[in-house]
Design an enzyme around this catalytic site. Structure first.
Site, PDB file in Angstrom:
ATOM      1  CG  ASN A  42      -7.377  35.120 -10.271  1.00  0.00           C
ATOM      2  OD1 ASN A  42      -8.395  34.693 -10.822  1.00  0.00           O
ATOM      3  ND2 ASN A  42      -6.650  34.389  -9.435  1.00  0.00           N
ATOM      4  NE  ARG A  58      -9.085  30.382 -18.155  1.00  0.00           N
ATOM      5  CZ  ARG A  58      -9.599  30.055 -19.338  1.00  0.00           C
ATOM      6  NH1 ARG A  58     -10.582  29.154 -19.404  1.00  0.00           N
ATOM      7  NH2 ARG A  58      -9.124  30.613 -20.446  1.00  0.00           N
ATOM      8  CG  ASP A  65     -10.389  32.339  -8.197  1.00  0.00           C
ATOM      9  OD1 ASP A  65     -11.286  32.095  -9.012  1.00  0.00           O
ATOM     10  OD2 ASP A  65      -9.255  32.756  -8.508  1.00  0.00           O
ATOM     11  NE  ARG A  89       2.809  40.787 -14.625  1.00  0.00           N
ATOM     12  CZ  ARG A  89       2.453  39.965 -13.634  1.00  0.00           C
ATOM     13  NH1 ARG A  89       1.639  40.415 -12.665  1.00  0.00           N
ATOM     14  NH2 ARG A  89       2.867  38.715 -13.619  1.00  0.00           N
ATOM     15  CG  ASP A 108      -0.954  38.751 -10.820  1.00  0.00           C
ATOM     16  OD1 ASP A 108       0.206  38.398 -11.088  1.00  0.00           O
ATOM     17  OD2 ASP A 108      -1.639  38.199  -9.941  1.00  0.00           O
ATOM     18  CG  HIS A 117      -5.055  31.455 -12.671  1.00  0.00           C
ATOM     19  ND1 HIS A 117      -5.025  30.068 -12.642  1.00  0.00           N
ATOM     20  CD2 HIS A 117      -3.773  31.854 -12.864  1.00  0.00           C
ATOM     21  CE1 HIS A 117      -3.770  29.658 -12.776  1.00  0.00           C
ATOM     22  NE2 HIS A 117      -2.997  30.726 -12.921  1.00  0.00           N
ATOM     23  CD  GLU A 157       1.503  35.998 -14.763  1.00  0.00           C
ATOM     24  OE1 GLU A 157       0.452  36.162 -14.122  1.00  0.00           O
ATOM     25  OE2 GLU A 157       2.412  35.239 -14.384  1.00  0.00           O
ATOM     26  CG  ASN A 177       8.383  37.102 -15.124  1.00  0.00           C
ATOM     27  OD1 ASN A 177       9.063  36.158 -14.721  1.00  0.00           O
ATOM     28  ND2 ASN A 177       7.070  37.092 -15.116  1.00  0.00           N
ATOM     29  NE  ARG A 213       7.961  42.599 -18.396  1.00  0.00           N
ATOM     30  CZ  ARG A 213       7.022  41.749 -17.997  1.00  0.00           C
ATOM     31  NH1 ARG A 213       5.832  42.164 -17.599  1.00  0.00           N
ATOM     32  NH2 ARG A 213       7.257  40.450 -18.020  1.00  0.00           N
TER      33      ARG A 213
HETATM   34  C1  QV4 Z   1       0.891  27.629  -0.567  1.00  0.00           C
HETATM   35  C2  QV4 Z   1       0.023  26.496  -1.092  1.00  0.00           C
HETATM   36  C3  QV4 Z   1      -1.382  26.610  -0.558  1.00  0.00           C
HETATM   37  C4  QV4 Z   1      -1.382  26.698   0.950  1.00  0.00           C
HETATM   38  C5  QV4 Z   1      -0.542  27.890   1.363  1.00  0.00           C
HETATM   39  C6  QV4 Z   1      -0.460  27.993   2.871  1.00  0.00           C
HETATM   40  O1  QV4 Z   1      -0.041  26.584  -2.523  1.00  0.00           O
HETATM   41  O2  QV4 Z   1      -2.152  25.483  -0.992  1.00  0.00           O
HETATM   42  O3  QV4 Z   1      -2.703  26.835   1.434  1.00  0.00           O
HETATM   43  O4  QV4 Z   1       0.806  27.772   0.846  1.00  0.00           O
HETATM   44  O5  QV4 Z   1       0.132  29.244   3.177  1.00  0.00           O
HETATM   45  C7  QV4 Z   1       2.459  32.429  -1.877  1.00  0.00           C
HETATM   46  C8  QV4 Z   1       3.319  31.252  -1.445  1.00  0.00           C
HETATM   47  C9  QV4 Z   1       2.576  29.939  -1.625  1.00  0.00           C
HETATM   48  C10 QV4 Z   1       1.250  30.008  -0.863  1.00  0.00           C
HETATM   49  C11 QV4 Z   1       0.462  31.215  -1.359  1.00  0.00           C
HETATM   50  C12 QV4 Z   1      -0.872  31.369  -0.623  1.00  0.00           C
HETATM   51  O6  QV4 Z   1       4.506  31.215  -2.257  1.00  0.00           O
HETATM   52  O7  QV4 Z   1       3.403  28.908  -1.114  1.00  0.00           O
HETATM   53  O8  QV4 Z   1       0.453  28.853  -1.180  1.00  0.00           O
HETATM   54  O9  QV4 Z   1       1.223  32.412  -1.180  1.00  0.00           O
HETATM   55  O10 QV4 Z   1      -0.629  31.532   0.740  1.00  0.00           O
HETATM   56  C13 QV4 Z   1       3.411  35.071  -6.295  1.00  0.00           C
HETATM   57  C14 QV4 Z   1       4.332  33.902  -5.947  1.00  0.00           C
HETATM   58  C15 QV4 Z   1       3.578  32.803  -5.245  1.00  0.00           C
HETATM   59  C16 QV4 Z   1       2.856  33.392  -4.038  1.00  0.00           C
HETATM   60  C17 QV4 Z   1       1.856  34.428  -4.566  1.00  0.00           C
HETATM   61  C18 QV4 Z   1       1.000  35.017  -3.468  1.00  0.00           C
HETATM   62  O11 QV4 Z   1       4.888  33.380  -7.152  1.00  0.00           O
HETATM   63  O12 QV4 Z   1       4.505  31.821  -4.806  1.00  0.00           O
HETATM   64  O13 QV4 Z   1       2.189  32.350  -3.300  1.00  0.00           O
HETATM   65  O14 QV4 Z   1       2.596  35.481  -5.174  1.00  0.00           O
HETATM   66  O15 QV4 Z   1       1.811  35.555  -2.458  1.00  0.00           O
HETATM   67  C19 QV4 Z   1       1.163  30.336 -12.114  1.00  0.00           C
HETATM   68  C20 QV4 Z   1       0.151  31.395 -12.563  1.00  0.00           C
HETATM   69  C21 QV4 Z   1       0.784  32.742 -12.761  1.00  0.00           C
HETATM   70  C22 QV4 Z   1       1.605  33.131 -11.535  1.00  0.00           C
HETATM   71  C23 QV4 Z   1       2.651  32.033 -11.297  1.00  0.00           C
HETATM   72  C24 QV4 Z   1       3.530  32.345 -10.092  1.00  0.00           C
HETATM   73  O16 QV4 Z   1      -0.464  30.989 -13.774  1.00  0.00           O
HETATM   74  O17 QV4 Z   1      -0.211  33.734 -12.980  1.00  0.00           O
HETATM   75  O18 QV4 Z   1       1.997  30.798 -11.055  1.00  0.00           O
HETATM   76  N1  QV4 Z   1       2.241  34.461 -11.711  1.00  0.00           N
HETATM   77  C25 QV4 Z   1       1.574  35.634 -11.120  1.00  0.00           C
HETATM   78  C26 QV4 Z   1       2.572  36.591 -10.520  1.00  0.00           C
HETATM   79  C27 QV4 Z   1       3.215  35.937  -9.294  1.00  0.00           C
HETATM   80  C28 QV4 Z   1       2.166  35.749  -8.205  1.00  0.00           C
HETATM   81  C29 QV4 Z   1       0.835  35.431  -8.746  1.00  0.00           C
HETATM   82  C30 QV4 Z   1       0.574  35.317 -10.072  1.00  0.00           C
HETATM   83  C31 QV4 Z   1      -0.278  35.412  -7.782  1.00  0.00           C
HETATM   84  O19 QV4 Z   1       3.561  36.912 -11.477  1.00  0.00           O
HETATM   85  O20 QV4 Z   1       4.297  36.719  -8.800  1.00  0.00           O
HETATM   86  O21 QV4 Z   1       2.560  34.657  -7.354  1.00  0.00           O
HETATM   87  O22 QV4 Z   1      -0.744  36.748  -7.712  1.00  0.00           O
HETATM   88  O23 QV4 Z   1       1.952  29.974 -13.201  1.00  0.00           O
HETATM   89 CA    CA Z   2      -9.950  32.984 -10.950  1.00  0.00          CA
END
Ligand code: QV4
Ligand code: CA
Length: 510
Positions: free
Chosen positions: A115, A171, A180, A208, A210, A214, A246, A311, A350
């Protein structure tokens, strides 16, 4: 002629929902953050011999290196390129793992982060040394340029998702400010498909997707249609990659799981939330309520559902789930939840395999929920040591190696395709049910002892309880259960038992 076409269409459209499991296997284990060489070993020494169907692996593609905080697990969800080059290993180690796992019938399901690319504000270091510039949206190792991102489509001024009520924003804007990708563009779809086809040609059996919530279902469908058939070295010709998306949907949002059901399977997050609440007896919930567990609880159709108790996100307060989620930290209840999931016919299951971290709640938030996998001083991920008692060393939890969980994976394989039969409950927290004439399970989640005689539906004989022990050669290392000629058996389960549930099946008959 028309008659001939219909069956072909039916098999073709059903193919993407086929997990491609080896006959008689049912369950995927998520070896979260494991190195490829350790996964290859685990396939040969444990997962293959114990009948696991597949392994979900952490994102194999190059990601940003984050040093503040120090190497958080979530840096792997910030892609830099589609090179197979991460702390889990390089392309050669990846190829070796896929080959060795496939050769023992444990197939590989890759976590595809498609994504988005990385966020901004991190250093220049990446796991494979590829240059990139998040500010100008340049990823030359793919290549992607600013033209390949959605910023023009996102209608809110910050560019990041703020309103989950607006499905266009969910999205087309940035999740957590992660750049994005314009998954509506042919070029971007082509690069994503090219990456996944590289993995498919190596031998991967599925993905999977991810952060599917979105991405538009139509984009995911268009990308999936560009995917190759699976590698015929291990799979029947024409086999299609298995897709599970997911989508966190606990209800009440514009974006819902059912919008994705014709693309592939979907993760059912309500499963762990509701089952955890029942076993924790929250708001008066009790196990007798599980009599109609499944679609009648609002879960998505069982034939599209990826079921799991926890998970990598919600075991640490990321993503959805909240406080009802059970994890290895609450081991006794967790084993009951996983045992119930593996015994019940709903969905494709899983199981989670984690590493531990010093969980510390401050104002309701676990301040260490960012901590990454066990790490050497040079930042590399530690190997997984296996102890003499078959548990894992260091901080690797290896829930999949807990006797109760491993034996319930075998239980699920043994009762596969059998309907749920002989449900019994005491109106409270004592329940039992069978799976045809192949298996039977009894839970006592009361504060009092249990002593009942139940109809198991099983053939007469002496069975080994696979929770308190297991059948080793001709003897049982745990409780023995005698099933009489009419299929009835007595179950005595103390509420003080280490594991207050009993499971028997025809594969554990003495
Ligand atoms: C934050 C702020 C931003 C800011 C930024 C500054 O949101 O506005 O600009 O800090 O650095 C990490 C940090 C988060 C940071 C982001 C971007 O935790 O604080 O933004 O990076 O720098 C995992 C973690 C997130 C992590 C992300 C990327 O959970 O915390 O963000 O990896 O490293 C929703 C979705 C669902 C998602 C879930 C977590 O619908 O799809 O949130 N789950 C999947 C994965 C998950 C992963 C992602 C998606 C992203 O299972 O592990 O998020 O790929 O519900
Ligand atoms: Ca998107």
């Amino acid at each position: 002629m028309k008659l001939l076409i219909l069956p072909l269409l039916v098999t073709a459209c059903a193919a993407q929902f086929n997990a491609n499991f080896k006959e008689g296997r049912t369950t995927i284990v998520h070896l979260f953050e494991w190195r490829w060489d350790d996964i290859a070993e685990e396939c040969e020494r444990y997962l293959g011999p114990n009948g696991f169907a597949g392994v979900q692996i952490s994102p194999p593609n190059e990601n940003v290196v984050i040093t503040d905080p120090s190497r958080p697990w979530w840096e792997r969800y910030q892609p830099i390129s589609y090179k197979i080059c991460t702390r889990s290993g390089d392309e050669q180690q990846f190829r070796d793992m896929v080959t060795r796992c496939n050769n023992v019938g444990v197939f590989v399901y890759a976590d595809a982060v498609i994504n988005h690319m990385c966020g901004s504000g991190y250093g220049k270091e990446t796991t494979c040394g590829s240059p990139y510039n998040a500010e100008t949206k340049d990823f030359p190792a793919v290549p992607y340029s600013y033209r390949d991102f959605n910023d023009g489509k996102c209608k809110n001024e910050h560019g990041a998702i703020e309103n989950y009520e607006d499905e266009k924003e969910v999205r087309d804007c940035r999740l957590e400010n992660l750049l994005d990708l314009a998954t509506g563009k042919d070029y971007v779809r082509g690069k994503i498909a090219e990456y996944m086809n590289h993995l498919i040609d190596i031998g991967v059996a599925g993905f999977r997707y991810d952060a599917s919530k979105h991405m538009w279902p139509g984009d995911l469908k268009a990308i999936s249609q560009q995917l190759h058939n699976l590698n015929t070295q291990w799979f029947p010709s024409g086999a299609r990659p298995f897709i599970y998306q997911e989508v966190i949907d606990l209800g009440g949002e514009k974006v819902s799981a059912d919008q994705y059901l014709d693309v592939g399977f979907v993760t059912e997050f309500k499963y762990g939330v509701d089952l955890g609440a029942v076993i924790r007896k929250l708001e008066g919930k009790k196990m007798a309520d599980l009599k109609n567990w499944g679609e009648e609880w609002g879960l998505i159709p069982h034939y599209r559902a990826l079921a799991f108790t926890d998970n990598h996100d919600n075991q640490r307060g990321h993503g959805a789930g909240g406080s009802s989620i059970l994890t290895f930290f609450e081991a006794r209840s967790y084993k009951m939840a996983v045992g119930f999931m593996l015994a019940h016919p709903y969905g494709l299951t899983r199981v989670m395999s984690s590493y531990s971290w010093p969980r510390t709640f401050v104002d309701g938030e676990d301040i260490y929920n960012w901590i990454g996998p066990p790490m050497n001083p040079d930042g590399s991920i530690k190997h997984v040591p296996i102890n003499a008692d078959s548990t894992c060393g260091d901080d690797w939890v290896c829930e999949h190696r807990w006797r109760q969980i491993k034996n319930m994976v075998i239980f699920r394989n043994t009762v596969n395709f059998q309907p749920l039969t002989n449900w019994w409950d005491n109106g409270g927290n004592q329940i039992a049910f069978g799976r045809g004439d192949k298996g039977f399970i009894v839970f006592n989640n009361e504060e009092a002892g249990m002593d009942v005689t139940l109809n198991t539906g099983l053939p007469a004989g002496t069975y080994c309880d696979v929770i308190s022990g297991q059948k080793e050669e001709t003897r049982c290392t745990g409780i023995e259960i005698n099933v009489s000629d009419n299929g009835s058996a007595s179950f005595r389960i103390s509420n003080l038992a280490e594991d207050p549930f009993v499971a028997i099946h025809v594969g554990a008959k003495l």
